[in-house]
Enzyme design. Sequence first.
Site, PDB file in Angstrom:
ATOM      1  N   LYS A 219       0.891  -1.167   0.000  1.00 19.45           N
ATOM      2  CA  LYS A 219       0.000   0.000   0.000  1.00 19.45           C
ATOM      3  C   LYS A 219       0.920   1.205   0.000  1.00 19.45           C
ATOM      4  O   LYS A 219       1.715   1.389   0.930  1.00 19.45           O
ATOM      5  CB  LYS A 219      -0.837  -0.063   1.271  1.00 19.45           C
ATOM      6  CG  LYS A 219      -1.700   1.106   1.637  1.00 19.45           C
ATOM      7  CD  LYS A 219      -2.423   0.714   2.935  1.00 19.45           C
ATOM      8  CE  LYS A 219      -3.461   1.651   3.452  1.00 19.45           C
ATOM      9  NZ  LYS A 219      -3.090   3.004   3.655  1.00 19.45           N
TER      10      LYS A 219
HETATM   11  P1  FBP Z   1      -6.083   7.564   4.423  1.00 18.61           P
HETATM   12  O1  FBP Z   1      -6.793   7.020   3.217  1.00 18.61           O
HETATM   13  O2  FBP Z   1      -7.020   8.316   5.315  1.00 18.61           O
HETATM   14  O3  FBP Z   1      -4.854   8.341   4.047  1.00 18.61           O
HETATM   15  O4  FBP Z   1      -5.623   6.291   5.269  1.00 18.61           O
HETATM   16  C1  FBP Z   1      -4.543   5.525   4.863  1.00 18.61           C
HETATM   17  C2  FBP Z   1      -3.603   5.329   6.026  1.00 18.61           C
HETATM   18  O5  FBP Z   1      -2.502   4.532   5.663  1.00 18.61           O
HETATM   19  C3  FBP Z   1      -4.268   4.705   7.227  1.00 18.61           C
HETATM   20  O6  FBP Z   1      -4.323   3.323   7.104  1.00 18.61           O
HETATM   21  C4  FBP Z   1      -3.398   5.223   8.336  1.00 18.61           C
HETATM   22  O7  FBP Z   1      -4.073   5.376   9.527  1.00 18.61           O
HETATM   23  C5  FBP Z   1      -2.964   6.557   7.846  1.00 18.61           C
HETATM   24  O8  FBP Z   1      -3.100   6.570   6.452  1.00 18.61           O
HETATM   25  C6  FBP Z   1      -1.553   6.847   8.217  1.00 18.61           C
HETATM   26  O9  FBP Z   1      -1.129   8.010   7.585  1.00 18.61           O
HETATM   27  P2  FBP Z   1       0.220   8.736   7.976  1.00 18.61           P
HETATM   28  O10 FBP Z   1       1.175   7.689   8.424  1.00 18.61           O
HETATM   29  O11 FBP Z   1       0.632   9.429   6.721  1.00 18.61           O
HETATM   30  O12 FBP Z   1      -0.141   9.677   9.055  1.00 18.61           O
END
Ligand code: FBP
Length: 268
Positions: free
Chosen positions: A185
């Site tokens: 991802k």
């Molecule tokens: P979003 O689609 O809201 O960006 O979520 C994806 C994600 O990977 C979540 O699984 C996780 O909580 C968050 O983003 C972490 O984002 P970051 O590490 O950039 O704060």
Amino acid sequence: MKEFDDSAIVRNGNSLIVAYEHGLEHGPTDFEPNPESADPRHVFEVAKHDAVTALAVQKGVAESYIDEYRDQVNLLVKLNGNSNLSSRDDYYSPKQCSVKYAVEELGAEAVGYTMYAGSDYEDQMWKEFREVQEQARKYGVPVVMWAYPRGNGIEGKSEYGGDTDPAVISYAARLGLETGADMVKCKYPGSREGWEQIEDAVGEMKTVMSGGSKRSDKDFLEDVHTTIEVGCNGLAVGRNVFQREDPEELLDKLEAVIFEGKSPENVL
Ligand code: FBP
């Protein structure tokens, strides 16, 4: 042997994962744009949509709600996570749940692990990931790597343009292939060429785009479509779904783009 295409979280080769562990990663502030999203039940209800192939949550949320939704939602247990309240000298995401617990006690169909390649804590995280990956093979569940390169190793090197540099993201994605993830991802690197660079690095391993902060349907669907066109296998999305008051409407459109190959112009 890997039989990821037969896994519950993949449909016709692609996936749409709703991610909902922001209460740990970012805190309740992420629920403010749509306060009902603070209630996990609301997001489990959203994840019943036909387009959604899995809901990614932390152990505690899974424990409290999955029994009620077992037949309607495929569970992806996110095994590690770190809060915004902590203060470390570099990025680290501690493990909160074992594969054994996720599968045997919670009935997980898949597991997820955030890897901060580039952090000073990378070695520790690889050790944890190795155990996760081998246990996942034992239980026959796919492993999704949140491939998020960041930290001192990247910020301190002039050859890297930071954690949005396609060269850095594709390197982190490649690490997923090298270490036995079934899917990575990755954050959108800002261009079609950037995502192509990721696809070029990962062989046949599956990729999904990470949603990012909330934006317009048009902008979001265009990014999703661009990645799908160059070989991406779908999306793992949090805020762009649960921060909307009508997430089903967007999920209908995402279903058409991700699983039916439609363009944003055809669905908007
Ligand atoms: P979003 O689609 O809201 O960006 O979520 C994806 C994600 O990977 C979540 O699984 C996780 O909580 C968050 O983003 C972490 O984002 P970051 O590490 O950039 O704060």
